[in-house]
Design a protein around this motif. Structure first.
Motif, short mmCIF file in Angstrom:
data_model
loop_
_atom_site.label_atom_id
_atom_site.label_comp_id
_atom_site.label_asym_id
_atom_site.label_seq_id
_atom_site.Cartn_x
_atom_site.Cartn_y
_atom_site.Cartn_z
N GLY A 125 0.83 -1.19 0.00
CA GLY A 125 0.00 0.00 0.00
C GLY A 125 0.87 1.24 0.00
O GLY A 125 2.08 1.15 -0.10
N HIS A 139 -3.38 3.98 1.89
CA HIS A 139 -4.32 3.45 0.90
C HIS A 139 -3.66 2.27 0.20
O HIS A 139 -2.45 2.25 -0.03
CB HIS A 139 -4.68 4.52 -0.14
CG HIS A 139 -5.96 4.24 -0.86
ND1 HIS A 139 -6.12 3.18 -1.72
CD2 HIS A 139 -7.16 4.88 -0.83
CE1 HIS A 139 -7.36 3.18 -2.20
NE2 HIS A 139 -8.02 4.20 -1.67
N ALA A 140 -4.45 1.27 -0.12
CA ALA A 140 -3.94 0.14 -0.90
C ALA A 140 -3.39 0.65 -2.23
O ALA A 140 -3.93 1.60 -2.82
CB ALA A 140 -5.05 -0.87 -1.14
N GLY A 142 -2.79 1.21 -5.97
CA GLY A 142 -3.68 1.09 -7.11
C GLY A 142 -3.96 2.44 -7.72
O GLY A 142 -3.36 3.45 -7.35
N PHE A 155 -11.80 1.35 -8.94
CA PHE A 155 -10.44 1.24 -8.41
C PHE A 155 -9.77 -0.02 -8.90
O PHE A 155 -10.32 -1.13 -8.79
CB PHE A 155 -10.47 1.26 -6.88
CG PHE A 155 -9.10 1.27 -6.26
CD1 PHE A 155 -8.30 2.39 -6.34
CD2 PHE A 155 -8.61 0.15 -5.59
CE1 PHE A 155 -7.03 2.42 -5.77
CE2 PHE A 155 -7.35 0.17 -5.02
CZ PHE A 155 -6.56 1.30 -5.11
N GLU A 156 -8.59 0.14 -9.46
CA GLU A 156 -7.79 -0.99 -9.95
C GLU A 156 -6.63 -1.21 -8.99
O GLU A 156 -5.67 -0.43 -8.95
CB GLU A 156 -7.27 -0.67 -11.35
CG GLU A 156 -6.54 -1.83 -12.01
CD GLU A 156 -7.47 -2.91 -12.53
OE1 GLU A 156 -6.97 -4.02 -12.81
OE2 GLU A 156 -8.69 -2.66 -12.64
N GLU A 157 -6.70 -2.27 -8.18
CA GLU A 157 -5.64 -2.53 -7.20
C GLU A 157 -4.42 -3.13 -7.90
O GLU A 157 -4.54 -3.89 -8.85
CB GLU A 157 -6.15 -3.47 -6.11
CG GLU A 157 -5.19 -3.61 -4.94
CD GLU A 157 -5.81 -4.29 -3.73
OE1 GLU A 157 -5.07 -4.56 -2.77
OE2 GLU A 157 -7.02 -4.55 -3.76
N ASN A 159 -0.55 -5.10 -7.58
CA ASN A 159 0.44 -5.88 -6.85
C ASN A 159 1.81 -5.41 -7.33
O ASN A 159 2.22 -5.71 -8.44
CB ASN A 159 0.25 -7.37 -7.11
CG ASN A 159 1.33 -8.23 -6.46
OD1 ASN A 159 2.12 -7.73 -5.65
ND2 ASN A 159 1.39 -9.49 -6.81
N LEU A 193 -4.42 8.81 -6.05
CA LEU A 193 -4.68 7.75 -5.07
C LEU A 193 -4.89 8.35 -3.69
O LEU A 193 -5.80 7.95 -2.95
CB LEU A 193 -3.50 6.78 -5.05
CG LEU A 193 -3.56 5.65 -4.01
CD1 LEU A 193 -4.68 4.69 -4.36
CD2 LEU A 193 -2.22 4.91 -3.96
#
Length: 269
Positions: A125, A139-140, A142, A155-157, A159, A193
């Motif tokens: 995050g 915030h995560a 993305g 929202f596009e998370e 990795n 974000l």
């Protein structure tokens, strides 16, 4: 003959001299060299890529711009606005939180930090910290996609430990901090974000170092591929080159597919 008073000219010169803006800081590195940054611990530069940690150590690594930059207007508590952006990547990993890197302002480049540290860290995050103690926002990782049809947002998370290259964009002005992160190759999202009201005047000194701090888990190596910074031109980052970048991503072996034509004839699809 009438003589004009000279004090008027002196006053005009005095006003002109002291109304000049603070010296701006603008730099853009499409690939880094050892002359661009100060390297500490395991940080190193090879093939114009800054590697902050390696896969064998558990030590923190640091890399800062070659000299301190002005971060406040002299004799004032007002913090200078700034915009910075950089490309980064981490090797593929099953543990999405093993990659740990922070963009930081600090008065001291040593490993212990000071009472004036401010950083934006990201792994699984994105978190805003100061003095290494207080998290202001989280915030995560993305980005926000905006529909061209109806303007709705989704929202596009992300990795960040998948070997891909990403771009992080940080803007600060009028006591508001905006942070945006997105995959390289897509258009910068309109919606950041993080949008954090945050007054840095109590945290920043007149001059500070700016750069990167990373702590390794012993399994990851974070890389910085390009970097820009400006306290006068918020569009400088748009000139960073996004093509031809190296990536951790390894293409998977694919089996060729064929289209059946006849018993004795196959054509590649």
């Amino acid at each position: 003959m009438v003589k004009h008073p000279k004090p008027l000219l002196f006053v005009l010169m005095f006003i002109t001299m002291f109304s000049q803006p603070v010296s701006s800081v603008d730099f853009m590195f499409n690939g880094l060299n050892s002359t661009d940054v100060l390297l500490y611990d395991r940080a190193n530069i090879s093939s114009r890529i800054l590697t902050l940690t390696d896969e064998t150590s558990f030590a923190a690594s640091r890399a800062f711009y070659i000299s301190k930059i002005p971060t406040k207007i002299p004799n004032s508590s007002r913090v200078l606005p700034f915009s910075t952006s950089f490309f980064f990547s981490a090797p593929p990993s099953m543990n999405r939180y093993s990659f740990n890197i922070a963009f930081a302002f600090t008065t001291n480049t040593d490993n212990h930090g000071t009472n004036s540290d401010f950083s934006i860290g990201f792994s699984g995050g994105v978190v805003v910290d100061f003095n290494n103690l207080v998290s202001v926002s989280y915030h995560a990782a993305g980005y926000w996609l905006t529909s061209d049809f109806d303007g709705d947002q989704s929202f596009e998370e992300l990795n960040l430990n998948n070997g891909e290259n990403y771009q992080l964009w940080i803007d600060y002005a009028d006591s508001v901090l905006n942070v945006t992160i997105f995959p390289i190759g897509i258009k910068r999202p309109k919606h950041p974000l993080l949008n954090v009201p945050f007054n840095l005047s109590d945290v920043f000194e007149d001059e500070m170092y700016v750069g990167f701090i990373s702590s390794s888990t012993g399994y990851q190596s974070g890389r910085i591929l390009a970097w820009s910074f400006s306290n006068s031109n918020f569009r400088l980052s748009e000139s960073l080159i996004t093509s031809g970048l190296l990536s951790f991503t390894i293409p998977l072996f694919t089996i060729p597919r064929f289209r059946y034509i006849s018993k004795d004839r196959l054509l590649p699809e």
